[in-house]
Design an enzyme around this catalytic site. Structure first.
Site, PDB file in Angstrom:
ATOM      1  N   TYR A  47       6.029   1.822   8.880  1.00 24.30           N
ATOM      2  CA  TYR A  47       7.386   0.670   8.515  1.00 24.30           C
ATOM      3  C   TYR A  47       8.475   0.336   8.619  1.00 24.30           C
ATOM      4  O   TYR A  47       8.479  -0.627   8.719  1.00 24.30           O
ATOM      5  CB  TYR A  47       7.996   2.371   7.159  1.00 24.30           C
ATOM      6  CG  TYR A  47       6.856   2.529   6.248  1.00 24.30           C
ATOM      7  CD1 TYR A  47       6.129   4.376   6.146  1.00 24.30           C
ATOM      8  CD2 TYR A  47       7.569   1.898   4.855  1.00 24.30           C
ATOM      9  CE1 TYR A  47       5.696   4.159   4.983  1.00 24.30           C
ATOM     10  CE2 TYR A  47       6.235   2.014   3.981  1.00 24.30           C
ATOM     11  CZ  TYR A  47       5.339   2.796   3.719  1.00 24.30           C
ATOM     12  OH  TYR A  47       4.555   3.713   2.703  1.00 24.30           O
ATOM     13  N   ASN A  83       5.431  -4.620  -5.673  1.00 26.93           N
ATOM     14  CA  ASN A  83       5.834  -5.720  -4.279  1.00 26.93           C
ATOM     15  C   ASN A  83       7.234  -4.011  -3.045  1.00 26.93           C
ATOM     16  O   ASN A  83       7.999  -4.452  -4.839  1.00 26.93           O
ATOM     17  CB  ASN A  83       6.100  -6.619  -4.069  1.00 26.93           C
ATOM     18  CG  ASN A  83       4.918  -7.348  -4.251  1.00 26.93           C
ATOM     19  OD1 ASN A  83       4.249  -6.935  -4.537  1.00 26.93           O
ATOM     20  ND2 ASN A  83       5.472  -8.731  -4.593  1.00 26.93           N
ATOM     21  N   ASP A  85       9.283  -5.287  -0.946  1.00 23.00           N
ATOM     22  CA  ASP A  85       9.825  -6.290  -0.197  1.00 23.00           C
ATOM     23  C   ASP A  85      10.357  -7.114  -1.603  1.00 23.00           C
ATOM     24  O   ASP A  85      11.130  -6.438  -2.329  1.00 23.00           O
ATOM     25  CB  ASP A  85       9.325  -7.735   0.203  1.00 23.00           C
ATOM     26  CG  ASP A  85       8.264  -8.562  -0.533  1.00 23.00           C
ATOM     27  OD1 ASP A  85       6.989  -8.984  -0.537  1.00 23.00           O
ATOM     28  OD2 ASP A  85       9.234  -8.551  -1.453  1.00 23.00           O
ATOM     29  N   HIS A 100       6.707   0.380  -7.473  1.00 21.25           N
ATOM     30  CA  HIS A 100       6.148   0.930  -6.381  1.00 21.25           C
ATOM     31  C   HIS A 100       7.457   1.293  -5.436  1.00 21.25           C
ATOM     32  O   HIS A 100       7.833   1.706  -4.015  1.00 21.25           O
ATOM     33  CB  HIS A 100       5.133   1.005  -4.780  1.00 21.25           C
ATOM     34  CG  HIS A 100       4.703   0.783  -6.314  1.00 21.25           C
ATOM     35  ND1 HIS A 100       3.230   0.034  -6.119  1.00 21.25           N
ATOM     36  CD2 HIS A 100       3.792   1.545  -7.480  1.00 21.25           C
ATOM     37  CE1 HIS A 100       2.228   0.266  -6.896  1.00 21.25           C
ATOM     38  NE2 HIS A 100       2.865   1.164  -7.259  1.00 21.25           N
ATOM     39  N   CYS A 108      17.412  10.711   1.243  1.00 19.57           N
ATOM     40  CA  CYS A 108      18.010  11.833   2.403  1.00 19.57           C
ATOM     41  C   CYS A 108      16.672  13.004   1.465  1.00 19.57           C
ATOM     42  O   CYS A 108      16.526  13.503   0.363  1.00 19.57           O
ATOM     43  CB  CYS A 108      19.217  12.475   1.957  1.00 19.57           C
ATOM     44  SG  CYS A 108      18.751  14.171   2.887  1.00 19.57           S
ATOM     45  N   CYS A 129      20.222  11.310   7.692  1.00 26.09           N
ATOM     46  CA  CYS A 129      21.533  11.080   6.251  1.00 26.09           C
ATOM     47  C   CYS A 129      22.592  10.742   6.807  1.00 26.09           C
ATOM     48  O   CYS A 129      23.152  12.195   7.468  1.00 26.09           O
ATOM     49  CB  CYS A 129      20.923  11.817   5.303  1.00 26.09           C
ATOM     50  SG  CYS A 129      22.531  11.979   3.768  1.00 26.09           S
ATOM     51  N   ASN A 197      -3.713 -16.083 -10.097  1.00 29.08           N
ATOM     52  CA  ASN A 197      -4.462 -15.332  -8.262  1.00 29.08           C
ATOM     53  C   ASN A 197      -5.810 -16.078  -7.641  1.00 29.08           C
ATOM     54  O   ASN A 197      -6.523 -17.388  -8.819  1.00 29.08           O
ATOM     55  CB  ASN A 197      -5.611 -14.435  -9.264  1.00 29.08           C
ATOM     56  CG  ASN A 197      -5.893 -13.607  -7.714  1.00 29.08           C
ATOM     57  OD1 ASN A 197      -6.190 -13.520  -7.092  1.00 29.08           O
ATOM     58  ND2 ASN A 197      -5.423 -11.766  -7.592  1.00 29.08           N
TER      59      ASN A 197
HETATM   60  N1  APR Z   1      -1.387 -16.376  -4.433  1.00 27.10           N
HETATM   61  C1  APR Z   1      -1.640 -15.397  -5.701  1.00 27.10           C
HETATM   62  N2  APR Z   1      -2.308 -14.373  -5.318  1.00 27.10           N
HETATM   63  C2  APR Z   1      -3.118 -13.664  -3.871  1.00 27.10           C
HETATM   64  C3  APR Z   1      -2.383 -15.041  -2.911  1.00 27.10           C
HETATM   65  C4  APR Z   1      -1.521 -15.967  -3.230  1.00 27.10           C
HETATM   66  N3  APR Z   1      -1.743 -16.866  -2.019  1.00 27.10           N
HETATM   67  N4  APR Z   1      -2.768 -14.271  -2.069  1.00 27.10           N
HETATM   68  C5  APR Z   1      -3.422 -13.867  -2.494  1.00 27.10           C
HETATM   69  N5  APR Z   1      -3.208 -12.885  -3.436  1.00 27.10           N
HETATM   70  C6  APR Z   1      -4.115 -12.014  -4.342  1.00 27.10           C
HETATM   71  C7  APR Z   1      -4.998 -11.826  -3.464  1.00 27.10           C
HETATM   72  O1  APR Z   1      -6.441 -12.837  -4.445  1.00 27.10           O
HETATM   73  C8  APR Z   1      -4.939 -10.427  -4.678  1.00 27.10           C
HETATM   74  O2  APR Z   1      -6.058 -10.117  -5.778  1.00 27.10           O
HETATM   75  O3  APR Z   1      -3.402 -10.871  -4.146  1.00 27.10           O
HETATM   76  C9  APR Z   1      -3.580  -9.756  -4.500  1.00 27.10           C
HETATM   77  C10 APR Z   1      -3.262  -8.885  -3.221  1.00 27.10           C
HETATM   78  O4  APR Z   1      -4.215  -7.117  -3.931  1.00 27.10           O
HETATM   79  P1  APR Z   1      -3.860  -6.202  -3.071  1.00 27.10           P
HETATM   80  O5  APR Z   1      -3.898  -6.487  -1.183  1.00 27.10           O
HETATM   81  O6  APR Z   1      -4.585  -5.143  -3.260  1.00 27.10           O
HETATM   82  O7  APR Z   1      -2.295  -5.794  -3.026  1.00 27.10           O
HETATM   83  P2  APR Z   1      -1.374  -5.462  -4.997  1.00 27.10           P
HETATM   84  O8  APR Z   1      -1.681  -5.486  -5.963  1.00 27.10           O
HETATM   85  O9  APR Z   1      -0.215  -5.681  -4.695  1.00 27.10           O
HETATM   86  O10 APR Z   1      -1.879  -3.958  -4.435  1.00 27.10           O
HETATM   87  C11 APR Z   1      -0.881  -3.107  -5.530  1.00 27.10           C
HETATM   88  O11 APR Z   1      -1.142  -0.894  -3.773  1.00 27.10           O
HETATM   89  O12 APR Z   1      -1.631   0.342  -1.972  1.00 27.10           O
HETATM   90  C12 APR Z   1      -1.027   0.258  -3.396  1.00 27.10           C
HETATM   91  O13 APR Z   1       1.765  -0.615  -3.060  1.00 27.10           O
HETATM   92  C13 APR Z   1       0.580  -1.209  -2.807  1.00 27.10           C
HETATM   93  O14 APR Z   1       2.256  -2.400  -4.522  1.00 27.10           O
HETATM   94  C14 APR Z   1       0.688  -2.053  -3.472  1.00 27.10           C
HETATM   95  C15 APR Z   1      -0.508  -1.738  -4.316  1.00 27.10           C
END
Ligand code: APR
Length: 226
Positions: A47, A83, A85, A100, A108, A129, A197
């Site tokens: 992390y 996200n 972030d 998430h 803590c 902490c 996407n």
């Molecule tokens: N613009 C839009 N979508 C995009 C881009 C982009 N530039 N680049 C990649 N993607 C898409 C990919 O096609 C994919 O469908 O973003 C998605 C990312 O998928 P994941 O990596 O599975 O991320 P996410 O869906 O946010 O995961 C959900 O899973 O492990 C947990 O906690 C983690 O919050 C996360 C959760």
């Protein structure tokens, strides 16, 4: 609703794409309570590296477009992000919830107190902490844990105001049922569920429209006349 893809053009790694975090490391080793229990320092090193890398990332046009939607719709807008972030906030988003958790928050283990700590790298791992000296964990939701209940309440409270005209689902594989459920429940029967996407996902069959491409390129086109 956003996922890791909305931050991809900011240089933040996604999870399941090729090159994604879960392609580099087994999530069971760094994103479960058991992994943390077994080796808190190893989990914190992972992390701490992500927190430090994120410091050099900036919001991209997709984040700013989402903030523009909020500015245009005010309390008719709500952002649910998976996200951890802080790029939505740094782009100006205020009406949002992190289902998430948040990577710059720590909790803590003794008192349960959650605080923000943006130092990256952290001076010591695991962090302690400041009040009681107990070990702290990242305030993120791990596999097998309950999603953030404050975010659930905020989402349900927004949905209780009625269905919405347009639900955007941006940059997520929609791996979790609650994401698809909320997307479908939020959409007014005469409304639109729009996916942004580059690829097809679990959500695509439920979408009224799939805008195939990068959110940093597509979203500004949608908001330029707001
Ligand atoms: N613009 C839009 N979508 C995009 C881009 C982009 N530039 N680049 C990649 N993607 C898409 C990919 O096609 C994919 O469908 O973003 C998605 C990312 O998928 P994941 O990596 O599975 O991320 P996410 O869906 O946010 O995961 C959900 O899973 O492990 C947990 O906690 C983690 O919050 C996360 C959760």
């Amino acid at each position: 609703m956003t996922g890791a893809g909305v931050s991809a053009e900011s240089g933040v790694a996604t999870f399941r794409d090729s090159g994604g975090l879960w392609k580099q490391i087994d999530p069971m080793k760094v994103a479960t309570p058991e992994a943390f229990e077994a080796d808190p320092r190893f989990v914190w090193e992972w992390y701490d590296k992500r927190r430090t890398q994120l410091k050099d990332c900036s919001p991209n046009p997709g984040h700013y477009a989402v903030a523009a939607m909020e500015k245009a719709k005010d309390d008719g807008f709500f952002l649910l992000t998976q996200n951890v972030d802080d790029l939505h906030e740094r782009a100006g988003s205020l009406r949002l919830a992190h289902i998430h958790g948040k990577i710059y928050e720590v909790q803590c283990l003794q008192e349960g107190v959650i605080r923000e700590d943006r130092r990256a790298p952290l001076p010591e791992l695991p962090p302690r902490c400041p009040n009681c000296g107990a070990m702290e964990r990242p305030n993120v939701v791990w596999f097998g844990e309950q999603i953030d209940q404050n975010a659930v309440l905020a989402t349900e409270s927004f949905l209780s105001q009625g269905e919405v005209d347009v639900v955007f689902v941006i940059g997520t594989e929609a791996s979790f049922g609650y994401i698809i459920d909320w997307a479908q429940r939020a959409r007014h029967p005469k409304g639109a569920l729009i996916e942004v996407n580059p690829g097809r996902t679990t959500l695509t069959p439920y979408a009224d429209l799939h805008l195939q491409g990068k959110s940093g390129e597509i979203l500004p086109l949608l908001t330029q006349n707001l």
